[in-house]
Design a protein around this motif. Sequence first.
Motif, PDB file in Angstrom:
ATOM      1  N   PHE A 219     -29.307 -18.355  35.015  1.00  0.00           N
ATOM      2  CA  PHE A 219     -30.161 -17.191  35.229  1.00  0.00           C
ATOM      3  C   PHE A 219     -29.326 -15.950  34.960  1.00  0.00           C
ATOM      4  CE2 PHE A 219     -32.545 -20.306  37.711  1.00  0.00           C
ATOM      5  CZ  PHE A 219     -33.847 -19.998  37.351  1.00  0.00           C
ATOM      6  N   TYR A 220     -29.975 -14.926  34.412  1.00  0.00           N
ATOM      7  CA  TYR A 220     -29.236 -13.710  34.091  1.00  0.00           C
ATOM      8  C   TYR A 220     -30.012 -12.464  34.489  1.00  0.00           C
ATOM      9  CZ  TYR A 220     -32.392 -13.314  30.055  1.00  0.00           C
ATOM     10  OH  TYR A 220     -33.506 -13.199  29.262  1.00  0.00           O
ATOM     11  N   LEU A 221     -29.265 -11.409  34.698  1.00  0.00           N
ATOM     12  CA  LEU A 221     -29.807 -10.072  34.942  1.00  0.00           C
ATOM     13  C   LEU A 221     -28.931  -9.114  34.143  1.00  0.00           C
ATOM     14  CD1 LEU A 221     -31.638  -8.088  36.563  1.00  0.00           C
ATOM     15  CD2 LEU A 221     -29.864  -8.072  38.310  1.00  0.00           C
ATOM     16  N   SER A 222     -29.517  -8.450  33.155  1.00  0.00           N
ATOM     17  CA  SER A 222     -28.748  -7.556  32.291  1.00  0.00           C
ATOM     18  C   SER A 222     -29.358  -6.159  32.317  1.00  0.00           C
ATOM     19  CB  SER A 222     -28.720  -8.080  30.850  1.00  0.00           C
ATOM     20  OG  SER A 222     -30.036  -8.133  30.312  1.00  0.00           O
ATOM     21  N   PHE A 223     -28.579  -5.174  31.884  1.00  0.00           N
ATOM     22  CA  PHE A 223     -29.096  -3.810  31.863  1.00  0.00           C
ATOM     23  C   PHE A 223     -28.440  -3.019  30.744  1.00  0.00           C
ATOM     24  CE2 PHE A 223     -25.290  -3.757  34.432  1.00  0.00           C
ATOM     25  CZ  PHE A 223     -24.682  -2.547  34.160  1.00  0.00           C
ATOM     26  N   TRP A 224     -29.119  -1.934  30.360  1.00  0.00           N
ATOM     27  CA  TRP A 224     -28.610  -1.049  29.309  1.00  0.00           C
ATOM     28  C   TRP A 224     -29.088   0.373  29.588  1.00  0.00           C
ATOM     29  CZ3 TRP A 224     -31.647   1.890  25.945  1.00  0.00           C
ATOM     30  CH2 TRP A 224     -30.949   2.594  24.948  1.00  0.00           C
ATOM     31  N   SER A 225     -28.196   1.338  29.331  1.00  0.00           N
ATOM     32  CA  SER A 225     -28.548   2.748  29.447  1.00  0.00           C
ATOM     33  C   SER A 225     -27.886   3.502  28.308  1.00  0.00           C
ATOM     34  CB  SER A 225     -28.074   3.324  30.791  1.00  0.00           C
ATOM     35  OG  SER A 225     -28.313   4.728  30.843  1.00  0.00           O
ATOM     36  N   GLU A 226     -28.647   4.376  27.650  1.00  0.00           N
ATOM     37  CA  GLU A 226     -28.080   5.111  26.519  1.00  0.00           C
ATOM     38  C   GLU A 226     -26.989   6.083  26.969  1.00  0.00           C
ATOM     39  OE1 GLU A 226     -31.148   7.287  24.572  1.00  0.00           O
ATOM     40  OE2 GLU A 226     -31.502   8.670  26.232  1.00  0.00           O
ATOM     41  N   LYS A 227     -26.971   6.424  28.256  1.00  0.00           N
ATOM     42  CA  LYS A 227     -25.964   7.347  28.786  1.00  0.00           C
ATOM     43  C   LYS A 227     -24.950   6.637  29.673  1.00  0.00           C
ATOM     44  CE  LYS A 227     -29.041  11.384  28.726  1.00  0.00           C
ATOM     45  NZ  LYS A 227     -29.668  12.469  29.554  1.00  0.00           N
TER      46      LYS A 227
END
Length: 289
Positions: A219-227
């Motif tokens: 199971f995974y939890l990922s994230f991304w933010s341009e800043k």
Amino acid sequence: MKKNENNWKLQTLPFGDEMKNALQQQHHAAQYLALAGRHLIPQQPDDSNTNMEFIPETGMLVGNSLSNGMKIGLQLSNLKLVILDATNRSLKTISLNGKTKKQGFVELKRNLSALGIDTTSFTDQLHYEIPRNALDEGAVFSVKHEKFFIENMIYRNNAKGILTEIALEIKNASAVKIWPHHFDTGSFVSFSKNEKGEVSQTIGLGLAIPDSMVSVPYFYLSFWSEKQKKDPVDFPSLEAGKWMMPVWNGAILDVSEIVKASPANEQYQMVKSFFISGMNTVTSYLRNN
């Protein structure tokens, strides 16, 4: 199969070579559904025409509707393709056991044509690559030990249930789908947008099959933010699982940890705590970046 009130079924088998082989065969067999989505359904910008959904009641992956409402399903426990009508009634069942990938495709195309689908443009050419297998060299599908196929099916059942439960509580979370390229079960969250109205922060949650980062399903939890800051992020420890930064922008909980727990409700609570504690940390971080 033992399960709890949340329909979580107890995962019991360690992920070894036979489990991996069964999973790889399921991955390759699922490409028939993706091929139908690619060649027999109008192309969508996000390639969602090729995705599919796991149906817990039938243990089947089901692709998107064709022009006349029919769908193609795959029974994960025995690798049987099922052509369904618009009411999900079975019209034709095709066993892949003992057949090559080419033989399976020819039989599927012939039966779709007989049921009124225009298969003129239907080919067995994918627009992406998946890990090669002996099936690509002419080996046949083989459901020799069904228990390994069933255990992999249990992964899909549990992922569909827990991810749907979590996604329903998150604003802008997509429906839980299986994507044929990486064969992950997942949901995608458009967390926020910038001044131009473009998505600027995202969250992904799901179940992935083994890859170069983890050798077993996880199971995974990922994230991304341009800043997002380039400095290492120091997140608090999770109640279950672990953060993978800076190697990867997210956290994982692999199945080898889950099978150590019993009964089914204990496994369910472990995975739920992984997502809840992880989401709390990630959403707090994104709101401040």
